[in-house]
Scaffold this active site. Structure first.
Site, PDB file in Angstrom:
ATOM      1  N   CYS A   1       0.820  -1.230   0.000  1.00 43.29           N
ATOM      2  CA  CYS A   1       0.000   0.000   0.000  1.00 43.29           C
ATOM      3  C   CYS A   1       0.848   1.271   0.000  1.00 43.29           C
ATOM      4  O   CYS A   1       0.331   2.358  -0.261  1.00 43.29           O
ATOM      5  CB  CYS A   1      -0.941  -0.002   1.190  1.00 43.29           C
TER       6      CYS A   1
ATOM      7  N   HIS B   1      -3.138   7.252   2.702  1.00 41.84           N
ATOM      8  CA  HIS B   1      -3.572   5.979   2.138  1.00 41.84           C
ATOM      9  C   HIS B   1      -5.050   5.780   2.468  1.00 41.84           C
ATOM     10  O   HIS B   1      -5.481   6.039   3.596  1.00 41.84           O
ATOM     11  CB  HIS B   1      -2.722   4.850   2.735  1.00 41.84           C
TER      12      HIS B   1
ATOM     13  N   ASN C   1     -10.136   0.070  -0.396  1.00 36.79           N
ATOM     14  CA  ASN C   1      -8.671   0.093  -0.311  1.00 36.79           C
ATOM     15  C   ASN C   1      -8.104  -0.477  -1.617  1.00 36.79           C
ATOM     16  O   ASN C   1      -8.240  -1.671  -1.890  1.00 36.79           O
ATOM     17  CB  ASN C   1      -8.235  -0.741   0.893  1.00 36.79           C
TER      18      ASN C   1
HETATM   19  O1  UT7 Z   1      -3.863  -1.004   3.550  1.00 37.12           O
HETATM   20  C1  UT7 Z   1      -3.403  -1.190   4.861  1.00 37.12           C
HETATM   21  C2  UT7 Z   1      -4.001  -2.398   5.340  1.00 37.12           C
HETATM   22  N1  UT7 Z   1      -5.283  -2.430   5.883  1.00 37.12           N
HETATM   23  C3  UT7 Z   1      -5.789  -1.612   6.815  1.00 37.12           C
HETATM   24  O2  UT7 Z   1      -5.355  -0.529   7.070  1.00 37.12           O
HETATM   25  C4  UT7 Z   1      -6.954  -2.126   7.576  1.00 37.12           C
HETATM   26  C5  UT7 Z   1      -6.720  -1.968   9.044  1.00 37.12           C
HETATM   27  N2  UT7 Z   1      -7.758  -2.533   9.878  1.00 37.12           N
HETATM   28  C6  UT7 Z   1      -9.041  -2.116   9.835  1.00 37.12           C
HETATM   29  O3  UT7 Z   1      -9.409  -1.268   9.032  1.00 37.12           O
HETATM   30  C7  UT7 Z   1     -10.020  -2.703  10.827  1.00 37.12           C
HETATM   31  O4  UT7 Z   1      -9.300  -3.408  11.810  1.00 37.12           O
HETATM   32  C8  UT7 Z   1     -11.079  -3.633  10.175  1.00 37.12           C
HETATM   33  C9  UT7 Z   1     -12.028  -2.813   9.345  1.00 37.12           C
HETATM   34  C10 UT7 Z   1     -10.409  -4.682   9.325  1.00 37.12           C
HETATM   35  C11 UT7 Z   1     -11.906  -4.321  11.256  1.00 37.12           C
HETATM   36  O5  UT7 Z   1     -12.544  -3.371  12.093  1.00 37.12           O
HETATM   37  P1  UT7 Z   1     -12.536  -3.552  13.665  1.00 37.12           P
HETATM   38  O6  UT7 Z   1     -13.343  -2.455  14.233  1.00 37.12           O
HETATM   39  O7  UT7 Z   1     -11.093  -3.657  14.083  1.00 37.12           O
HETATM   40  O8  UT7 Z   1     -13.314  -4.887  13.847  1.00 37.12           O
HETATM   41  P2  UT7 Z   1     -12.816  -6.271  14.481  1.00 37.12           P
HETATM   42  O9  UT7 Z   1     -11.815  -6.922  13.601  1.00 37.12           O
HETATM   43  O10 UT7 Z   1     -12.436  -6.016  15.904  1.00 37.12           O
HETATM   44  O11 UT7 Z   1     -14.131  -7.122  14.454  1.00 37.12           O
HETATM   45  C12 UT7 Z   1     -15.295  -6.735  15.211  1.00 37.12           C
HETATM   46  C13 UT7 Z   1     -16.398  -7.754  14.938  1.00 37.12           C
HETATM   47  C14 UT7 Z   1     -15.936  -9.199  15.078  1.00 37.12           C
HETATM   48  O12 UT7 Z   1     -17.008  -9.924  15.662  1.00 37.12           O
HETATM   49  P3  UT7 Z   1     -16.988 -10.280  17.240  1.00 37.12           P
HETATM   50  O13 UT7 Z   1     -15.733 -11.066  17.442  1.00 37.12           O
HETATM   51  O14 UT7 Z   1     -16.954  -8.940  17.932  1.00 37.12           O
HETATM   52  O15 UT7 Z   1     -18.254 -11.041  17.420  1.00 37.12           O
HETATM   53  C15 UT7 Z   1     -15.745  -9.669  13.664  1.00 37.12           C
HETATM   54  O16 UT7 Z   1     -15.939 -11.053  13.514  1.00 37.12           O
HETATM   55  O17 UT7 Z   1     -16.837  -7.623  13.581  1.00 37.12           O
HETATM   56  C16 UT7 Z   1     -16.836  -8.906  12.956  1.00 37.12           C
HETATM   57  N3  UT7 Z   1     -16.573  -8.718  11.529  1.00 37.12           N
HETATM   58  C17 UT7 Z   1     -17.576  -8.460  10.661  1.00 37.12           C
HETATM   59  N4  UT7 Z   1     -18.901  -8.351  10.829  1.00 37.12           N
HETATM   60  C18 UT7 Z   1     -19.638  -8.073   9.729  1.00 37.12           C
HETATM   61  C19 UT7 Z   1     -15.397  -8.721  10.872  1.00 37.12           C
HETATM   62  N5  UT7 Z   1     -15.616  -8.470   9.567  1.00 37.12           N
HETATM   63  C20 UT7 Z   1     -16.946  -8.304   9.413  1.00 37.12           C
HETATM   64  C21 UT7 Z   1     -17.769  -8.014   8.313  1.00 37.12           C
HETATM   65  N6  UT7 Z   1     -19.097  -7.897   8.520  1.00 37.12           N
HETATM   66  N7  UT7 Z   1     -17.285  -7.825   7.071  1.00 37.12           N
END
Ligand code: UT7
Length: 319
Positions: A113, A246, A276
């Site tokens: 990225c 980014h 992204n």
């Molecule tokens: O290009 C550089 C690379 N990428 C990034 O910069 C991305 C960096 N990370 C992020 O943007 C965020 O961490 C994410 C968007 C990937 C995730 O957001 P988060 O607020 O950190 O969510 P989380 O991973 O803590 O997940 C929260 C909940 C989980 O459920 P439980 O365990 O709380 O029951 C996940 O299983 O959301 C669930 N979850 C989803 N639910 C619905 C994860 N993905 C999804 C989804 N739809 N697509």
């Protein structure tokens, strides 16, 4: 003194749009979750017969037209991509052929990225060193081909696209400074841990990510590298006209701006409309803000990227 300046920008998004509602029908997710956690509403998906070099051709033609340069004027091509057409030759060489550009150095940069930031910094150094006069610098990606479409934690985040700039020699900066970093000890938290061996895929050929760890790391280094770029040039945060970070997640963008004390009115955020797009994200956002008239001559523009490697960096530009 020799400097480089951005003479023209361009971008391209494939025709097919995949909305959050479309994704609701593919995996256990919701439009509400995707919008509130990431700010993304849609992403573009390349057609089966489109390759990263094809996306790059469209973005490059726009950038060359905007710069008023012809294929014959280009004397350096750098393509930032994590999703090259093939293992080799480089996508830069394929692009060179498709654009009918004659003999000149052409190579790919792999910094995920941050690829476009690395490529732009490299092209600037070529121009400053007197090795070229007009560089085509491109970020192009087809992430839809390296996503596991059953993994909701990654497949909703990424999209396909390309952005390009033409960098030309100038007596005035243009590019004021560039700042590149990498820390390979974080290589496992964001990776496509697959390779080809004996005609078969070894490991996993899909994006794997520890989202929370990446999120925190990104916010920290995106803030740090802005301070580094400003301090080296005796600028303050208030001197920035436009920050182009980014485009991975609107929450990362908002947190970075907040930590810097920079109002969101000075931040370009386009992640909602294309997700992204990795190495394409910064030049895509840049081109959108140039074409809609936000970025004007004389503005101080700070471009910054972060991603797999981990690699991150910034380029400070006087427009
Ligand atoms: O290009 C550089 C690379 N990428 C990034 O910069 C991305 C960096 N990370 C992020 O943007 C965020 O961490 C994410 C968007 C990937 C995730 O957001 P988060 O607020 O950190 O969510 P989380 O991973 O803590 O997940 C929260 C909940 C989980 O459920 P439980 O365990 O709380 O029951 C996940 O299983 O959301 C669930 N979850 C989803 N639910 C619905 C994860 N993905 C999804 C989804 N739809 N697509």
């Amino acid at each position: 003194m020799r400097y480089s300046k951005v003479a023209g920008t361009g971008s391209y998004l494939p025709e097919k749009i995949l909305t959050n509602q479309d994704l609701e029908r593919m995996v256990d997710t919701s439009d509400e979750w995707i919008r509130t956690r990431t700010g993304i509403t849609q992403r573009h998906i390349a057609a089966d017969n489109e390759m990263a070099s094809d996306l790059a051709v469209n973005a490059s033609c726009e950038a060359m037209a905007a710069a008023g340069v012809k294929a014959g004027d280009i004397d350096l091509i750098i393509v930032a991509t994590t999703t090259p057409d093939v293992i080799f030759p480089s996508t830069a060489c394929i692009l060179q052929d498709k654009l009918g550009i004659g003999d000149c150095p052409a190579f790919d940069v792999q910094a995920v990225c941050s690829g476009f930031i690395y490529a732009l910094a490299t092209a600037d150094m070529f121009i400053r060193a007197g090795k070229c006069n007009a560089a085509l610098v491109v970020g192009t990606e087809i992430y839809s081909r390296i996503l596991d479409w059953t993994d909701r934690s990654t497949c909703v985040l990424f999209g396909d696209g390309a952005g390009a700039v033409v960098l030309t020699q100038s007596d005035q900066p243009g590019i004021i400074s560039s700042h590149l970093h990498a820390d390979g000890s974080y290589s496992k938290i964001l990776a496509v841990p697959g390779s080809i061996c004996g005609g078969k895929v070894r490991g996993k050929p899909f994006v794997m990510m520890e989202g929370n760890v990446v999120f925190k790391f990104a916010i920290k280094v995106l803030e740090d590298v802005v301070h580094e770029a400003l301090a080296e040039n005796n600028f303050q945060v208030s001197d920035i006209d436009w920050l182009i970070p980014h485009q991975a997640n609107i929450r990362i963008i908002i947190s970075t701006a907040k930590k810097l004390g920079l109002p969101m009115e000075k931040v370009v955020a386009t992640v909602d409309r294309h997700g992204n797009t990795s190495a394409a994200s910064v030049p895509l956002a840049l081109d959108i803000a140039v074409r809609d008239g936000r970025i004007k001559s004389g503005h101080l523009v700070l471009l910054e990227g972060v991603g797999g490697g981990f690699a991150w960096g910034a380029v400070l530009v006087r427009w």
